[in-house]
Write an enzyme that holds these catalytic residues in place. Structure first.
Site, PDB file in Angstrom:
ATOM      1  N   ASP A 199     -68.730  65.567  51.316  1.00 19.81           N
ATOM      2  CA  ASP A 199     -68.124  66.583  52.162  1.00 19.81           C
ATOM      3  C   ASP A 199     -66.614  66.313  52.318  1.00 19.81           C
ATOM      4  O   ASP A 199     -66.213  65.169  52.562  1.00 19.81           O
ATOM      5  CB  ASP A 199     -68.815  66.516  53.537  1.00 19.81           C
ATOM      6  CG  ASP A 199     -68.521  67.701  54.417  1.00 19.81           C
ATOM      7  OD1 ASP A 199     -68.875  68.819  54.014  1.00 19.81           O
ATOM      8  OD2 ASP A 199     -67.932  67.499  55.488  1.00 19.81           O
ATOM      9  N   GLU A 254     -66.408  67.622  47.380  1.00 15.47           N
ATOM     10  CA  GLU A 254     -65.835  68.877  47.837  1.00 15.47           C
ATOM     11  C   GLU A 254     -64.360  68.616  48.087  1.00 15.47           C
ATOM     12  O   GLU A 254     -63.995  67.944  49.043  1.00 15.47           O
ATOM     13  CB  GLU A 254     -66.497  69.359  49.138  1.00 15.47           C
ATOM     14  CG  GLU A 254     -65.918  70.676  49.611  1.00 15.47           C
ATOM     15  CD  GLU A 254     -66.182  70.989  51.086  1.00 15.47           C
ATOM     16  OE1 GLU A 254     -65.940  72.137  51.476  1.00 15.47           O
ATOM     17  OE2 GLU A 254     -66.593  70.093  51.844  1.00 15.47           O
TER      18      GLU A 254
HETATM   19  C1  GLC Z   1     -67.663  71.194  54.606  1.00 10.27           C
HETATM   20  C2  GLC Z   1     -69.030  71.805  54.737  1.00 10.27           C
HETATM   21  C3  GLC Z   1     -69.042  72.727  55.930  1.00 10.27           C
HETATM   22  C4  GLC Z   1     -68.727  71.922  57.156  1.00 10.27           C
HETATM   23  C5  GLC Z   1     -67.446  71.119  57.001  1.00 10.27           C
HETATM   24  C6  GLC Z   1     -67.352  70.052  58.028  1.00 10.27           C
HETATM   25  O1  GLC Z   1     -66.685  72.131  54.312  1.00 10.27           O
HETATM   26  O2  GLC Z   1     -69.382  72.448  53.547  1.00 10.27           O
HETATM   27  O3  GLC Z   1     -70.254  73.407  56.076  1.00 10.27           O
HETATM   28  O4  GLC Z   1     -68.600  72.772  58.274  1.00 10.27           O
HETATM   29  O5  GLC Z   1     -67.352  70.480  55.757  1.00 10.27           O
HETATM   30  O6  GLC Z   1     -68.264  69.027  57.772  1.00 10.27           O
END
Ligand code: GLC
Ligand code: CA
Length: 511
Positions: A199, A254
């Site tokens: 994440d 991500e």
């Molecule tokens: C990422 C996740 C999202 C979440 C954020 C904070 O972007 O995909 O769903 O709200 O991180 O953890």
């Protein structure tokens, strides 16, 4: 660096994102769970994907649907128990499916015992595990867009949170935090998970000067712009750890920065992320020029760095691509051909194989403070309401046309979107060109995107007509339609034209 002769499994894979709350409910409380997922593994195996990534299943107060973790080593009772993870791993592995979990390094829940300690007093040994300051700077938080700093009355300082105030950011500049989070990874690696989706991987290193960021004045949130050298050092540490385990465990990060140039950096010199998400297509409209430029850029920049691309059209944070394309199922089906034939690892978000649109969420049914409920709606399994969700009413309403788009209805219909995905996945699995081949753009009308994939003697041409009118696409040689997004002409010889919003995979005509 040279290419390994046997590519790692994840280069040849299609990864399916499971949003556990909305996949399948095993105990009738209206919330999807691990037993529900285990009960549907045959469906996923039959679909033909290679690996699953599960959004967080850990213990959480659910301020951000599980992305606020209060115990990294426990399963939230909503989803099941630790033994269910072991059973999931065994059952998935038995079917040849790998399993990635979500690793959330940037923040914890404010109810995590670490933060409870940290906020208890300024001289608590865990004070420095989070980021405390006497004065806030101008950084803005995602989900709501307010200040990234919240005042703690008890200990009379501000703490930093790139997301909700219930998600305080960890201080990765403290070696104890690094060690503790490495321990979390080891815990799951030893249980047998095949890797992690990380994440907001680009957020973990923070500017040590805590300087104001002028982009925040313009409304930008830090979670989309934070990009610090120290994050790379931390990612190298995670990579070394993961590479110490057998079986090619994988890290997919991500990196929520909308710049391919910046994203490439997160692969390091092959010593950081194995793969990074590139979210430009997640925002892109149904437009040939946008996709052409994005794909060219990925091919040029990632190709030069020998970094393996990823492709994503939908996820739990964004509107589903069918909804973004004006609700058009025809476009969504053509997009599936694109997604599954580009060079790189595609990610399929649960329900896109059904052609789902976002659910209509009203102020009464709204759950997410970030307004992302639409794409998180429960999957319709059966035609008849409650569509396989027996028991309590599901936590969100079903998407539109749930009966007609249910798995049961689409299994029964030869030209359904589900059957299209299955055939596309089977074609991809059988074709070295589509899995691993070179990508080369072909000349075409500007509203048509066309490319050639080749590996050894295996060859495919893919063409996608983004326009609402037919286009000629003349080709030298004799070609046959392996599959058409609209089911028109499969197996026929290619006549040199594309119907409106139609995508085709072509192969050299046999005989
Ligand atoms: C990422 C996740 C999202 C979440 C954020 C904070 O972007 O995909 O769903 O709200 O991180 O953890
Ligand atoms: Ca349940």
């Amino acid at each position: 660096m040279h290419e390994p002769s046997v590519p790692p499994w994840w280069r040849e894979s299609v990864i399916y994102q499971v949003y556990p709350r909305s996949f399948a409910d095993g105990n009738g409380d209206g919330i999807g769970d691990l037993p529900g997922l285990i009960g549907r593994l045959d469906y996923l195996q039959g679909l033909g994907v290679d690996a699953l990534w599960l959004s967080p299943i850990y213990r959480s107060p659910m301020a951000d649907a599980g992305y606020d973790i209060s115990d990294h080593r426990a399963v939230d009772p909503l989803f099941g128990r630790l033994e269910d993870v072991d059973r999931l791993l065994a059952e998935a592995h038995g079917r040849g499916l790998r399993v990635l979990l979500d690793f959330v390094p940037n923040h914890t829940s404010d109810r995590h015992p670490w933060f409870v300690e940290s906020r208890s007093s300024r001289d608590n040994p865990k004070r420095d595990w989070y980021l405390w300051r006497d004065q806030p700077n101008n950084w803005r938080a995602a989900i709501g867009g307010g200040s990234a700093w919240t005042w703690d009355e008890g200990s009379q300082q501000y703490y930093l949170h790139f997301f909700l105030p219930q998600q305080p950011d960890l201080n990765w500049h403290n070696p104890q935090v690094v060690a503790a989070m490495h321990g979390v990874l080891r815990f799951w690696l030893e249980r047998g998970v095949d890797g992690f989706r990380i994440d907001v991987a680009h957020c973990i290193g923070k500017d040590p000067r805590f300087a104001d960021d002028p982009r925040c004045l313009a409304g930008e949130v830090m979670a989309h712009i934070n990009d610090q050298p120290y994050s790379h050092e931390l990612l190298r540490g995670l990579r070394r750890l993961v590479d110490g385990y057998p079986g090619e465990r994988v890290l997919v990060g991500e990196v929520n920065i909308r710049s391919t140039e910046r994203i490439v950096e997160y692969y390091g010199a092959g010593d950081e992320l194995h793969m990074a998400f590139n979210f430009l297509p997640l925002d892109a409209p149904w437009d040939a020029v946008t996709f052409r430029l994005c794909i060219r850029e990925v091919e040029a920049l990632l190709g030069a760095a020998r970094s393996w691309p990823t492709w994503v059209l939908s996820n739990h944070d964004s509107s589903r691509h069918r909804s973004r394309y004006g609700g058009s199922l025809r476009r969504a089906r053509a997009a599936a051909v694109l997604l599954l034939t580009l060079r790189g690892t595609p990610f399929v978000y649960q329900g896109e194989e059904l052609g789902l649109e976002d659910a209509q969420v009203t102020p009464q049914t709204r759950v997410d403070p970030g307004g992302r409920d639409g794409s998180r709606a429960p999957l319709p399994w059966l035609r008849e309401p409650p569509h396989g969700w027996n028991g309590a009413r599901p936590w969100l309403p079903f998407p539109p046309d749930a009966a007609a788009l249910s798995v049961e209805a689409q299994e029964a219909s030869e030209h359904s979107t589900l059957r299209l995905y299955r055939r596309l996945l089977a074609i991809r699995r059988a074709s070295p060109a589509l899995r691993l081949g070179d990508w080369q753009e072909l000349p075409s009308h500007p509203e048509v995107l066309a490319y050639r994939r080749q590996r050894g003697g295996d060859l495919r041409i893919v063409c996608i007509n983004f326009a609402g009118r037919p286009h000629a696409f003349p080709l030298a040689g004799a070609w046959q339609v392996e599959i058409a997004s609209d089911g028109q002409g499969d197996g026929a010889s290619f006549g040199g034209a594309l119907a409106a919003e139609q995508a085709l995979i072509l192969k050299p005509r046999e005989g």
